[in-house]
Design a protein around this motif. Structure first.
Motif, PDB file in Angstrom:
ATOM      1  N   GLU A 250     -34.047  -2.308  21.013  1.00 33.05           N
ATOM      2  CA  GLU A 250     -34.830  -2.841  22.135  1.00 33.05           C
ATOM      3  C   GLU A 250     -35.289  -1.716  23.051  1.00 33.05           C
ATOM      4  OE1 GLU A 250     -32.079  -5.536  23.942  1.00 33.05           O
ATOM      5  OE2 GLU A 250     -32.509  -7.144  22.518  1.00 33.05           O
ATOM      6  N   MET A 251     -34.407  -0.778  23.330  1.00 30.38           N
ATOM      7  CA  MET A 251     -34.754   0.355  24.194  1.00 30.38           C
ATOM      8  C   MET A 251     -35.850   1.202  23.554  1.00 30.38           C
ATOM      9  SD  MET A 251     -30.895   1.378  25.346  1.00 30.38           S
ATOM     10  CE  MET A 251     -31.311   2.784  26.358  1.00 30.38           C
ATOM     11  N   ALA A 252     -35.736   1.448  22.249  1.00 34.22           N
ATOM     12  CA  ALA A 252     -36.740   2.250  21.546  1.00 34.22           C
ATOM     13  C   ALA A 252     -38.090   1.545  21.522  1.00 34.22           C
ATOM     14  CB  ALA A 252     -36.266   2.548  20.127  1.00 34.22           C
TER      15      ALA A 252
ATOM     16  N   ALA B  61     -20.696  -3.577  17.496  1.00 38.91           N
ATOM     17  CA  ALA B  61     -21.518  -2.535  16.865  1.00 38.91           C
ATOM     18  C   ALA B  61     -22.930  -3.055  16.627  1.00 38.91           C
ATOM     19  CB  ALA B  61     -20.884  -2.078  15.554  1.00 38.91           C
ATOM     20  N   GLY B  62     -23.043  -4.279  16.156  1.00 40.52           N
ATOM     21  CA  GLY B  62     -24.353  -4.882  15.933  1.00 40.52           C
ATOM     22  C   GLY B  62     -25.131  -5.044  17.219  1.00 40.52           C
ATOM     23  N   ASN B  63     -24.447  -5.478  18.275  1.00 39.61           N
ATOM     24  CA  ASN B  63     -25.117  -5.622  19.573  1.00 39.61           C
ATOM     25  C   ASN B  63     -25.558  -4.272  20.119  1.00 39.61           C
ATOM     26  OD1 ASN B  63     -24.883  -8.409  19.660  1.00 39.61           O
ATOM     27  ND2 ASN B  63     -22.926  -8.360  20.724  1.00 39.61           N
ATOM     28  N   MET B  64     -24.782  -3.236  19.821  1.00 36.92           N
ATOM     29  CA  MET B  64     -25.146  -1.896  20.272  1.00 36.92           C
ATOM     30  C   MET B  64     -26.422  -1.433  19.569  1.00 36.92           C
ATOM     31  SD  MET B  64     -22.573   1.283  20.575  1.00 36.92           S
ATOM     32  CE  MET B  64     -22.872   2.200  19.110  1.00 36.92           C
ATOM     33  N   VAL B  65     -26.505  -1.667  18.282  1.00 35.47           N
ATOM     34  CA  VAL B  65     -27.704  -1.291  17.519  1.00 35.47           C
ATOM     35  C   VAL B  65     -28.903  -2.099  18.018  1.00 35.47           C
ATOM     36  CG1 VAL B  65     -28.775  -1.349  15.235  1.00 35.47           C
ATOM     37  CG2 VAL B  65     -26.420  -0.538  15.496  1.00 35.47           C
ATOM     38  N   LYS B  66     -28.695  -3.390  18.224  1.00 39.43           N
ATOM     39  CA  LYS B  66     -29.773  -4.245  18.723  1.00 39.43           C
ATOM     40  C   LYS B  66     -30.296  -3.735  20.062  1.00 39.43           C
ATOM     41  CE  LYS B  66     -30.669  -9.055  19.973  1.00 39.43           C
ATOM     42  NZ  LYS B  66     -30.083 -10.395  20.084  1.00 39.43           N
ATOM     43  N   ARG B  67     -29.392  -3.361  20.949  1.00 38.65           N
ATOM     44  CA  ARG B  67     -29.789  -2.850  22.267  1.00 38.65           C
ATOM     45  C   ARG B  67     -30.551  -1.536  22.136  1.00 38.65           C
ATOM     46  NH1 ARG B  67     -32.114  -2.703  26.409  1.00 38.65           N
ATOM     47  NH2 ARG B  67     -31.217  -1.865  28.303  1.00 38.65           N
ATOM     48  N   ALA B  68     -30.102  -0.663  21.255  1.00 42.12           N
ATOM     49  CA  ALA B  68     -30.786   0.620  21.045  1.00 42.12           C
ATOM     50  C   ALA B  68     -32.198   0.398  20.509  1.00 42.12           C
ATOM     51  CB  ALA B  68     -29.983   1.499  20.091  1.00 42.12           C
TER      52      ALA B  68
ATOM     53  N   ILE C  73     -27.628   8.920  14.313  1.00 41.12           N
ATOM     54  CA  ILE C  73     -28.971   9.060  14.872  1.00 41.12           C
ATOM     55  C   ILE C  73     -28.918   9.010  16.390  1.00 41.12           C
ATOM     56  CG2 ILE C  73     -31.240   7.966  15.020  1.00 41.12           C
ATOM     57  CD1 ILE C  73     -30.851   7.094  12.115  1.00 41.12           C
ATOM     58  N   MET C  74     -28.052   8.137  16.920  1.00 46.00           N
ATOM     59  CA  MET C  74     -27.932   8.020  18.374  1.00 46.00           C
ATOM     60  C   MET C  74     -27.037   9.128  18.907  1.00 46.00           C
ATOM     61  SD  MET C  74     -27.587   4.074  19.553  1.00 46.00           S
ATOM     62  CE  MET C  74     -26.497   3.429  18.305  1.00 46.00           C
ATOM     63  N   SER C  75     -27.396   9.659  20.049  1.00 47.00           N
ATOM     64  CA  SER C  75     -26.548  10.671  20.667  1.00 47.00           C
ATOM     65  C   SER C  75     -25.259  10.013  21.163  1.00 47.00           C
ATOM     66  CB  SER C  75     -27.275  11.331  21.841  1.00 47.00           C
ATOM     67  OG  SER C  75     -27.378  10.422  22.931  1.00 47.00           O
ATOM     68  N   GLU C  76     -24.244  10.806  21.290  1.00 47.88           N
ATOM     69  CA  GLU C  76     -22.962  10.309  21.788  1.00 47.88           C
ATOM     70  C   GLU C  76     -23.139   9.730  23.193  1.00 47.88           C
ATOM     71  OE1 GLU C  76     -19.011   9.528  20.895  1.00 47.88           O
ATOM     72  OE2 GLU C  76     -20.553  10.376  19.620  1.00 47.88           O
TER      73      GLU C  76
ATOM     74  N   SER D 139     -43.745   0.985  23.454  1.00 52.12           N
ATOM     75  CA  SER D 139     -44.819   0.185  24.088  1.00 52.12           C
ATOM     76  C   SER D 139     -45.259   0.821  25.399  1.00 52.12           C
ATOM     77  CB  SER D 139     -44.375  -1.261  24.299  1.00 52.12           C
ATOM     78  OG  SER D 139     -43.359  -1.352  25.259  1.00 52.12           O
ATOM     79  N   GLU D 140     -44.336   1.442  26.124  1.00 50.54           N
ATOM     80  CA  GLU D 140     -44.708   2.133  27.366  1.00 50.54           C
ATOM     81  C   GLU D 140     -45.565   3.355  27.067  1.00 50.54           C
ATOM     82  OE1 GLU D 140     -41.084   2.848  29.489  1.00 50.54           O
ATOM     83  OE2 GLU D 140     -40.798   0.740  29.948  1.00 50.54           O
ATOM     84  N   ASP D 141     -45.236   4.062  25.974  1.00 55.67           N
ATOM     85  CA  ASP D 141     -46.031   5.236  25.571  1.00 55.67           C
ATOM     86  C   ASP D 141     -47.447   4.824  25.215  1.00 55.67           C
ATOM     87  OD1 ASP D 141     -43.892   6.909  25.942  1.00 55.67           O
ATOM     88  OD2 ASP D 141     -43.408   7.107  23.815  1.00 55.67           O
ATOM     89  N   LYS D 142     -47.620   3.692  24.536  1.00 53.02           N
ATOM     90  CA  LYS D 142     -48.945   3.225  24.142  1.00 53.02           C
ATOM     91  C   LYS D 142     -49.779   2.866  25.363  1.00 53.02           C
ATOM     92  CE  LYS D 142     -47.891   1.532  19.539  1.00 53.02           C
ATOM     93  NZ  LYS D 142     -47.823   0.367  18.662  1.00 53.02           N
ATOM     94  N   ARG D 143     -49.138   2.297  26.386  1.00 53.99           N
ATOM     95  CA  ARG D 143     -49.889   1.922  27.599  1.00 53.99           C
ATOM     96  C   ARG D 143     -50.366   3.138  28.370  1.00 53.99           C
ATOM     97  NH1 ARG D 143     -46.009  -2.306  30.331  1.00 53.99           N
ATOM     98  NH2 ARG D 143     -44.573  -1.333  28.930  1.00 53.99           N
ATOM     99  N   SER D 144     -49.667   4.260  28.242  1.00 54.85           N
ATOM    100  CA  SER D 144     -50.060   5.443  28.988  1.00 54.85           C
ATOM    101  C   SER D 144     -51.215   6.191  28.334  1.00 54.85           C
ATOM    102  CB  SER D 144     -48.857   6.369  29.175  1.00 54.85           C
ATOM    103  OG  SER D 144     -48.447   6.897  27.940  1.00 54.85           O
TER     104      SER D 144
END
Length: 61
Positions: free
Chosen positions: A48-50, A39-46, A7-10, A55-60
């Motif tokens: 968080e970013m999503a 790998a788990g931390n990478m998924v967690k970070r992704a 799902i995540m781009s390279e 939330s930024e989209d909702k504020r706009s």
């Protein structure tokens, strides 16, 4: 068994790996060489970013 499509781009995976400090392992051994914790931390970070993006989209609105 069929190969799963990521799902995540390279590029995103590489950027997160650099941010979390294990990109050198990816370069040497490929994605299969990273620890399960990384790998788990990478998924967690992704996630968080999503979530932050949503939330930024909702504020706009």
């Amino acid at each position: 068994m069929a190969k799963r499509r990521g799902i995540m781009s390279e590029h995103l995976k590489e950027e997160i790996a650099k941010e979390l400090g294990f990109y050198d392992v990816v370069q040497r051994e490929g994605w299969g060489g990273i620890k399960a914790r990384d790998a788990g931390n990478m998924v967690k970070r992704a996630i968080e970013m999503a979530e932050r993006g949503v939330s930024e989209d909702k504020r706009s609105l």
